[in-house]
Design a protein around this motif. Structure first.
Motif, PDB file in Angstrom:
ATOM      1  N   SER A 101      58.523  17.559  43.112  1.00 60.64           N
ATOM      2  CA  SER A 101      57.760  16.345  43.407  1.00 60.64           C
ATOM      3  C   SER A 101      56.343  16.570  43.717  1.00 60.64           C
ATOM      4  N   SER A 124      58.859  13.733  39.946  1.00 57.21           N
ATOM      5  CA  SER A 124      58.146  12.589  40.215  1.00 57.21           C
ATOM      6  C   SER A 124      56.895  13.099  40.528  1.00 57.21           C
ATOM      7  N   ASN A 146      64.584  12.233  38.397  1.00 52.03           N
ATOM      8  CA  ASN A 146      63.410  11.414  39.387  1.00 52.03           C
ATOM      9  C   ASN A 146      62.153  11.551  38.631  1.00 52.03           C
ATOM     10  N   SER A 148      59.848   9.013  38.666  1.00 52.89           N
ATOM     11  CA  SER A 148      58.816   8.106  39.384  1.00 52.89           C
ATOM     12  C   SER A 148      57.369   8.719  39.285  1.00 52.89           C
TER      13      SER A 148
END
Length: 703
Positions: A101, A124, A146, A148
């Motif tokens: 991330s 993400s 993920n 996002s």
């Protein structure tokens, strides 16, 4: 030492994992520590926790030989594509969890497909979009992904995971309307997050079209759904209420909670703004979303203002954790500190654990430290100071004593708000009144005495032009300032010297001239000057005609007021204790002053309650052992009064010095009344000792 392959020592995986995690948590993790696991060492690592660390590709190269199961490199802009290739050979079949991330320096993610055993991937806020299809087609075991914060064009690359993917997180992923068509093909999904931030709401206005029967008809295994930030209608809620079986979790932050009025809860657990439970759960689950946290804190504050929470402690803990996660966010700190005030008041405070109370103090202190150089952030200053008034000072803040003292003095110095200065002053006084000399000296090192004198002089100047209400507040601040100076100079010569060096005596005389009828203020001022008089090297600075005349006049200032006369007599007794040569003033006679000390003390009630609180009787014992009878007389009256009225407190303090009283009692030339004071004091102390010894005979023995 663990890096030496010949020493026979090695770290097993569990120990290696724990060391790296702890080092990273404390911001100590660097290439040197990672080199302990380089090729040729016997040290083993299975879980690399390097979140927000500063390690580079070179540091990671030391781990190329490790068979890692978890890698967390999130929020690291130094890591490039090369780092991922380093792990492919040894960790290709062992890696289960990968967190990249916000690693924005990684531009190509093709090598991720080499981690065939991967179960979860957090990509993400990265540039993974263009590589999604190539990555997914080889990750046959991927269950959680993920994505996002990515401007996704489509999700077709995930269709090959339709048989395995159970959790898909698409918070703030744009072009969501096109994406949802692919989502409906992921039949194994148990958790789906298609929420958004309020600032991205316009991109999701049509999303409510998919919150219909079709979504749940296709995704029959869905247990958790986050729709926060989406524009929903009453019809959408009807659909949610008819889902069978009921969802375990539903996210509804930034959804008009008035649409839910009168409806049963659509899921077992719901985040939103409708009630306490929804808001507290939002604080727990959305700690990494600042807008969500800010809104939830403000909503919780509104709820707490008007109702008693069902789980006050749970709410307090959630608020503190969010504040500690966003120390620089002024809005979050303001809302959080306002809530802490409500959650730490009585009666809730009586059942709160020490750990929870300390967490609240820490959250408030961090807020104060981060924003102390912003004098115009008045609301946060007020919130934090008022909230601290709910704690027992200093007992509940001793673990952060110096930090808190530093911040509060900073508030007093820099704030532009009179209320903040007054309440900071009050808190400082509470901090300093029950601590030892070392802590008092620390306050002195922060220029506390100088600041208090500045406040006093400023209030004197303002007093001429203030209206009645302002003058009342200013007078209260004056009281607290002198009380704080009394406390901070108690048995602390360095602070007494600071008082004198900064024209403290002139401030005393001016205050008496302006507030001559304020008995409480006079007691506070005399208490401070009594501390100065106890320091032998400083007594000469009190030998001023104007001061001596003032002390003499205050001996009989009020006919029935013991404290003012007693404090004045104590100062004069100390000044007289140095002998005739040290008495340098001409107009105030030493002999007459000594006689008046005896005369006025004979008018005092020996059984009178006292407002003074001695931490030590050493100054009185010093006077008792002096060779001037009148000085001894004052000391014997003081000891008789204290041990007679407060025997349980002062008899234990006096017991070790009882020999001094007995020696004075043997003198042949002491007045009869003085003999009576000594006999009464000795009798009280002996009675206390006998009582204590008797009680010890009945104490239950313990093993």
């Amino acid at each position: 030492m663990f890096g030496n392959r010949n020493n026979g020592l090695s770290l097993p995986p569990a120990v290696g994992d724990a060391i790296i995690k702890r080092l990273n948590k404390r911001n100590y993790l660097d290439e040197h520590w990672l080199s302990l696991f380089r090729s040729g060492s016997h040290n083993q690592l299975r879980r690399l926790c390097a979140h927000s660390s500063k390690i580079s590709n070179r540091g990671l190269s030391y781990l190329a030989n490790q068979e890692l199961q978890e890698i967390d490199l999130s929020e690291n802009d130094s890591i490039t594509d090369y780092a991922l290739y380093l792990f492919e050979t040894k960790s290709g079949k062992s890696l289960r969890h990968l967190n990249l991330s916000r690693c924005r320096s990684i531009s190509h993610f093709h090598c991720i497909s080499g981690f065939e055993a991967l179960r979860s991937l957090d990509a993400s806020y990265t540039l993974i979009d263009d590589n999604l299809f190539d990555i997914s087609k080889r990750l046959h075991h991927l269950k959680i992904i993920n994505l996002s914060g990515i401007a996704l064009k489509n999700l077709k690359g995930l269709e090959v995971l339709a048989g395995t993917l159970e959790c898909l997180l698409l918070f703030d992923s744009l072009a969501i309307n096109f994406i949802l068509r692919t989502v409906l093909k992921l039949k194994k999904l148990r958790k789906l997050d298609i929420s958004c931030s309020p600032s991205n709401g316009l991109e999701h206005l049509k999303q409510y079209e998919y919150v219909q029967d079709e979504l749940f008809q296709e995704l029959t295994k869905l247990e958790a759904l986050d729709l926060s930030g989406i524009h929903l209608s009453r019809k959408n809620f009807d659909v949610l209420l008819n889902v069978k079986p009921k969802l375990k979790f539903l996210g509804l932050m930034f959804v008009d909670y008035h649409l839910c009025t009168g409806l049963p809860q659509p899921a077992q657990y719901v985040t939103g703004e409708q009630d306490e439970n929804q808001v507290v759960l939002a604080l727990k689950l959305y700690k990494n979303r600042s807008q969500y946290v800010d809104t939830a804190l403000r909503r919780l504050f509104e709820i707490a203002r008007h109702t008693n929470l069902s789980n006050n402690d749970e709410a307090l803990e959630a608020v503190c954790q969010c504040m500690l996660a966003y120390p620089e966010d002024y809005s979050i700190q303001s809302a959080g500190s306002a809530s802490i005030y409500h959650f730490t008041k009585e009666p809730a405070s009586k059942t709160q654990t020490v750990t929870l109370r300390r967490m609240a103090v820490s959250a408030l202190l961090v807020a104060m430290e981060y924003h102390r150089l912003q004098p115009h952030r008045i609301q946060l200053q007020k919130n934090t100071c008022v909230s601290l008034c709910n704690f027992k000072i200093p007992t509940e803040v001793t673990f952060v004593y110096k930090r808190l003292a530093t911040v509060l003095i900073g508030y007093m110095t820099n704030t532009v708000d009179d209320f903040v200065q007054r309440i900071s002053l009050q808190l400082c006084n509470s901090l300093v009144c029950q601590v030892s000399g070392e802590s008092k000296e620390f306050f002195g090192s922060l220029n506390f005495v100088e600041l208090l004198l500045k406040i006093v002089m400023a209030r004197l100047e303002d007093g001429i032009v203030l209206d009645e209400e302002e003058r009342r507040r200013s007078t209260h601040a004056m009281h607290v300032a002198w009380s704080a100076m009394w406390n901070v100079t108690d048995e602390t010569p360095t602070n007494c010297e600071k008082f004198l060096r900064n024209n403290g005596l002139d401030a005393f005389l001016r205050c008496f001239q302006f507030f001559g009828n304020d008995d409480l203020l006079i007691v506070n001022m005399l208490g401070l000057l009594g501390n100065v008089a106890e320091v032998k090297s400083l007594r000469k600075y009190l030998m001023r005609e104007d001061c001596m005349k003032m002390f003499r006049s205050l001996l009989r200032f009020r006919e029935n007021d013991l404290e003012i006369g007693y404090n004045s007599a104590g100062i004069l007794a100390h000044l007289a204790s140095d002998g005739e040569d040290a008495w340098t003033v001409q107009e105030t006679s030493r002999e007459e002053t000594l006689l008046e000390i005896i005369s006025v003390s004979e008018t005092w009630d020996i059984k009178a309650d006292r407002s003074i609180n001695y931490r030590s009787l050493t100054p009185i014992i010093y006077l008792l052992c002096n060779d001037t009878m009148e000085v001894q007389y004052f000391a014997t009256w003081a000891l008789a009064n204290l041990t007679g009225v407060y025997s349980n407190k002062y008899c234990p303090m006096l017991w070790k010095d009882l020999i001094h009283l007995q020696n004075v009692r043997k003198q042949s030339n002491i007045p009869v009344r003085m003999q009576g004071y000594l006999d009464a004091t000795i009798e009280k102390c002996v009675a206390w000792k006998n009582s204590r010894d008797l009680m010890s005979l009945f104490d239950t023995p313990s093993c």
